[in-house]
Enzyme design. Structure first.
Site, PDB file in Angstrom:
ATOM      1  N   GLY A   1       0.739  -1.216  -0.043  1.00 53.66           N
ATOM      2  CA  GLY A   1      -0.202  -0.183   0.076  1.00 53.66           C
ATOM      3  C   GLY A   1       0.862   1.316  -0.152  1.00 53.66           C
ATOM      4  O   GLY A   1       2.337   1.362  -0.049  1.00 53.66           O
ATOM      5  N   THR A   2      -0.055   2.293  -0.298  1.00 53.79           N
ATOM      6  CA  THR A   2       1.048   3.975  -0.580  1.00 53.79           C
ATOM      7  C   THR A   2      -0.013   4.798   0.836  1.00 53.79           C
ATOM      8  O   THR A   2      -1.019   4.415   0.127  1.00 53.79           O
ATOM      9  CB  THR A   2       1.318   3.832  -1.775  1.00 53.79           C
TER      10      THR A   2
END
Length: 202
Positions: free
Chosen positions: A8-9
């Site tokens: 994820g970011t």
């Protein structure tokens, strides 16, 4: 032991007017997409938000603890906790698990009487104040997009647009990120949340 890539970011941008936090919405584990609607940005108070990359169980635990501590602080002192104080509290919590670190990186952004501020924390609690940050599997891509386009004089609308485009760039290249964008804008008046959903194609 190889470097652990946290899926994820999440990113953060600071301007003179406030802070913008943004993340994508894909939740993955061991190569599988578990959810296309995961929330990785959470408000702790009306003026402080946190963004995460990593394991959702650790994220949910930290959000509960931070909200409880922030509420206790407000009840005892009659005012909201400062952004810097919350970041330092989170640093202590993460460091206390250093022998078995939580698999998460954190962005903390907020607005208080000292103005806007933005922090990044690693899994063992190292805390650094920055003007723009990115965590997770798409961090390098996000920073590569933000760095040449960022300047401290950006307005909140411009920072919001930069954040959205940075996350879109990550989603195009990082298989662990995708499916939409959550956005939170924090200023002296509180916060506004926005959601961008990407339609499935094919």
């Amino acid at each position: 032991m190889g470097e652990v890539v946290l899926p994820g970011t999440a990113i953060g941008l600071k301007t003179s007017e406030g802070v913008v936090l943004a993340s994508e919405k894909r939740l993955t584990y061991d190569g599988f997409v578990l959810s296309r609607n995961a929330r990785k940005i959470h408000m702790i108070t009306n003026h402080i938000g946190v963004g995460f990359a990593g394991l959702m169980g650790d994220v949910n635990f930290l959000v509960k603890v931070l909200r409880l501590e922030a509420k206790n602080y407000e009840l005892q002192h009659g005012r909201e906790i400062k952004t810097r104080s919350l970041a330092k509290l989170l640093s202590v919590i993460l460091y206390s698990y250093k022998l078995a670190p939580m698999l998460t990186e954190v962005v903390v952004g907020g607005y208080d009487e000292e103005g806007p501020s933005l922090y990044i924390l690693d899994p063992v609690g190292s805390v650094i104040e920055e003007k723009y940050v990115a965590v997770g599997s798409g961090a390098q891509l996000a920073l590569g997009y933000i760095e040449p386009r960022y300047n401290p004089g950006l307005g909140l609308k411009e920072a919001e647009e930069l954040a959205v485009n940075a996350v879109k760039t990550v989603i195009e290249r990082d298989v662990l990120s995708g499916d939409g964008i959550d956005l939170v804008v924090i200023d002296k008046n509180g916060y506004q949340s926005k959601e961008i959903i990407f339609k499935m194609t094919g």
